[in-house]
Design a protein around this motif. Structure first.
Motif, mmCIF file in Angstrom:
data_model
loop_
_atom_site.group_PDB
_atom_site.id
_atom_site.type_symbol
_atom_site.label_atom_id
_atom_site.label_comp_id
_atom_site.label_asym_id
_atom_site.label_seq_id
_atom_site.Cartn_x
_atom_site.Cartn_y
_atom_site.Cartn_z
ATOM 1 N N LEU A 75 2.187 35.182 42.961
ATOM 2 C CA LEU A 75 3.653 35.094 42.710
ATOM 3 C C LEU A 75 4.296 34.073 43.436
ATOM 4 O O LEU A 75 4.003 33.630 44.517
ATOM 5 N N SER A 76 5.610 33.550 42.936
ATOM 6 C CA SER A 76 6.240 32.528 43.680
ATOM 7 C C SER A 76 6.564 33.406 45.077
ATOM 8 O O SER A 76 7.152 34.708 45.018
ATOM 9 N N SER A 115 9.612 33.414 46.241
ATOM 10 C CA SER A 115 11.056 34.247 45.897
ATOM 11 C C SER A 115 10.570 35.480 45.120
ATOM 12 O O SER A 115 11.423 36.235 45.452
ATOM 13 N N ILE A 116 9.984 35.520 44.357
ATOM 14 C CA ILE A 116 9.538 36.997 43.706
ATOM 15 C C ILE A 116 8.845 37.693 44.703
ATOM 16 O O ILE A 116 9.105 38.740 44.689
ATOM 17 N N GLN A 117 7.930 37.232 45.502
ATOM 18 C CA GLN A 117 7.297 37.932 46.619
ATOM 19 C C GLN A 117 8.377 38.673 47.474
ATOM 20 O O GLN A 117 8.375 39.956 47.728
ATOM 21 N N LEU A 141 11.661 39.297 46.622
ATOM 22 C CA LEU A 141 12.472 40.150 45.854
ATOM 23 C C LEU A 141 11.587 41.410 45.719
ATOM 24 O O LEU A 141 12.086 42.821 46.014
ATOM 25 N N ALA A 142 10.205 41.344 45.426
ATOM 26 C CA ALA A 142 9.313 42.613 45.545
ATOM 27 C C ALA A 142 9.129 43.578 46.684
ATOM 28 O O ALA A 142 9.474 44.648 46.658
ATOM 29 N N VAL A 179 11.284 44.699 39.357
ATOM 30 C CA VAL A 179 11.428 43.820 40.343
ATOM 31 C C VAL A 179 12.614 43.002 39.987
ATOM 32 O O VAL A 179 13.453 42.718 40.863
ATOM 33 N N ASN A 180 12.533 42.451 38.888
ATOM 34 C CA ASN A 180 13.664 42.009 38.214
ATOM 35 C C ASN A 180 13.621 42.123 36.832
ATOM 36 O O ASN A 180 12.861 43.039 36.269
ATOM 37 N N LYS A 229 11.949 40.241 34.523
ATOM 38 C CA LYS A 229 10.760 39.767 34.012
ATOM 39 C C LYS A 229 9.514 40.418 34.818
ATOM 40 O O LYS A 229 8.585 41.037 33.956
ATOM 41 N N TYR A 230 9.540 41.045 36.009
ATOM 42 C CA TYR A 230 8.686 41.483 36.785
ATOM 43 C C TYR A 230 8.584 42.875 37.146
ATOM 44 O O TYR A 230 9.786 43.479 37.203
ATOM 45 N N THR A 289 4.549 40.250 34.773
ATOM 46 C CA THR A 289 5.439 40.288 33.725
ATOM 47 C C THR A 289 4.815 41.194 32.968
ATOM 48 O O THR A 289 3.998 42.297 33.196
#
Length: 90
Positions: A21-22, A24-26, A28-29, A62-63, A65-66, A85
Protein backbone atom coordinates in the motif's frame (compact mmCIF):
# COMPACT_ATOMS: atom_id res chain seq x y z
CA UNK A 1 -19.78 2.65 26.73
CA UNK A 2 -16.20 1.54 27.39
CA UNK A 3 -14.87 -1.42 25.48
CA UNK A 4 -11.80 -3.48 26.37
CA UNK A 5 -8.75 -2.74 24.25
CA UNK A 6 -8.40 -5.41 21.59
CA UNK A 7 -5.34 -7.53 21.01
CA UNK A 8 -4.66 -7.78 17.28
CA UNK A 9 -2.76 -10.59 15.54
CA UNK A 10 -1.79 -10.30 11.89
CA UNK A 11 -1.30 -12.92 9.20
CA UNK A 12 1.55 -13.01 6.69
CA UNK A 13 -1.03 -12.22 3.96
CA UNK A 14 -1.98 -9.06 5.81
CA UNK A 15 1.68 -8.03 6.17
CA UNK A 16 2.29 -8.67 2.46
CA UNK A 17 -0.77 -6.67 1.37
CA UNK A 18 -0.04 -3.84 3.81
CA UNK A 19 3.52 -3.49 2.54
CA UNK A 20 2.22 -2.93 -1.01
CA UNK A 21 0.00 0.00 0.00
CA UNK A 22 0.99 3.63 -0.41
CA UNK A 23 2.47 5.30 2.66
CA UNK A 24 -0.60 7.53 2.97
CA UNK A 25 -2.94 4.52 3.10
CA UNK A 26 -0.61 2.77 5.56
CA UNK A 27 -0.76 5.83 7.84
CA UNK A 28 -4.54 6.02 7.56
CA UNK A 29 -4.83 2.30 8.33
CA UNK A 30 -2.67 2.79 11.43
CA UNK A 31 -4.96 5.62 12.56
CA UNK A 32 -8.07 3.51 12.01
CA UNK A 33 -6.40 0.58 13.80
CA UNK A 34 -6.11 2.74 16.93
CA UNK A 35 -9.84 3.49 16.76
CA UNK A 36 -10.54 -0.20 16.14
CA UNK A 37 -8.48 -1.32 19.13
CA UNK A 38 -10.50 1.01 21.38
CA UNK A 39 -13.89 0.12 19.89
CA UNK A 40 -14.20 -2.41 17.07
CA UNK A 41 -17.67 -1.10 16.29
CA UNK A 42 -16.88 2.62 16.26
CA UNK A 43 -19.35 4.11 13.76
CA UNK A 44 -16.51 5.81 11.87
CA UNK A 45 -15.16 2.35 10.90
CA UNK A 46 -18.36 0.94 9.35
CA UNK A 47 -17.57 -2.49 10.82
CA UNK A 48 -19.81 -5.14 9.31
CA UNK A 49 -20.20 -8.90 8.91
CA UNK A 50 -19.30 -10.44 5.58
CA UNK A 51 -21.42 -12.89 3.61
CA UNK A 52 -20.91 -15.75 1.20
CA UNK A 53 -17.55 -17.51 1.26
CA UNK A 54 -16.35 -14.98 3.87
CA UNK A 55 -19.20 -15.69 6.28
CA UNK A 56 -17.79 -15.60 9.81
CA UNK A 57 -15.42 -12.75 8.96
CA UNK A 58 -15.93 -9.03 9.42
CA UNK A 59 -14.40 -5.99 7.84
CA UNK A 60 -13.98 -2.33 8.58
CA UNK A 61 -13.24 0.64 6.38
CA UNK A 62 -9.87 2.33 6.17
CA UNK A 63 -11.43 4.75 3.67
CA UNK A 64 -14.06 4.47 0.94
CA UNK A 65 -11.82 2.19 -1.10
CA UNK A 66 -9.78 0.11 1.38
CA UNK A 67 -10.96 -2.47 3.91
CA UNK A 68 -9.45 -4.70 6.58
CA UNK A 69 -10.81 -8.25 6.90
CA UNK A 70 -10.66 -9.74 10.38
CA UNK A 71 -12.19 -12.32 12.69
CA UNK A 72 -12.71 -12.39 16.44
CA UNK A 73 -10.87 -15.26 18.14
CA UNK A 74 -11.90 -14.24 21.64
CA UNK A 75 -13.90 -11.53 23.32
CA UNK A 76 -11.03 -9.06 23.03
CA UNK A 77 -8.75 -10.69 20.47
CA UNK A 78 -8.83 -10.57 16.66
CA UNK A 79 -6.82 -11.67 13.65
CA UNK A 80 -6.31 -9.34 10.68
CA UNK A 81 -6.37 -11.49 7.54
CA UNK A 82 -6.03 -8.98 4.72
CA UNK A 83 -6.17 -5.33 3.71
CA UNK A 84 -7.03 -3.92 0.32
CA UNK A 85 -9.78 -2.81 -2.02
CA UNK A 86 -13.03 -4.72 -2.44
CA UNK A 87 -11.04 -7.19 -4.56
CA UNK A 88 -9.90 -8.86 -1.31
CA UNK A 89 -13.44 -10.18 -0.92
CA UNK A 90 -12.97 -12.42 -3.97
Amino acid sequence: MAYPVLRVHITSDFVKSFSKLSVSIQRLAAKKDKWFMSDAFDKRLDTHKLKGKLKGYLSYSVNRKYRIIFRFIGSNEVIYYDIGTHDIYK
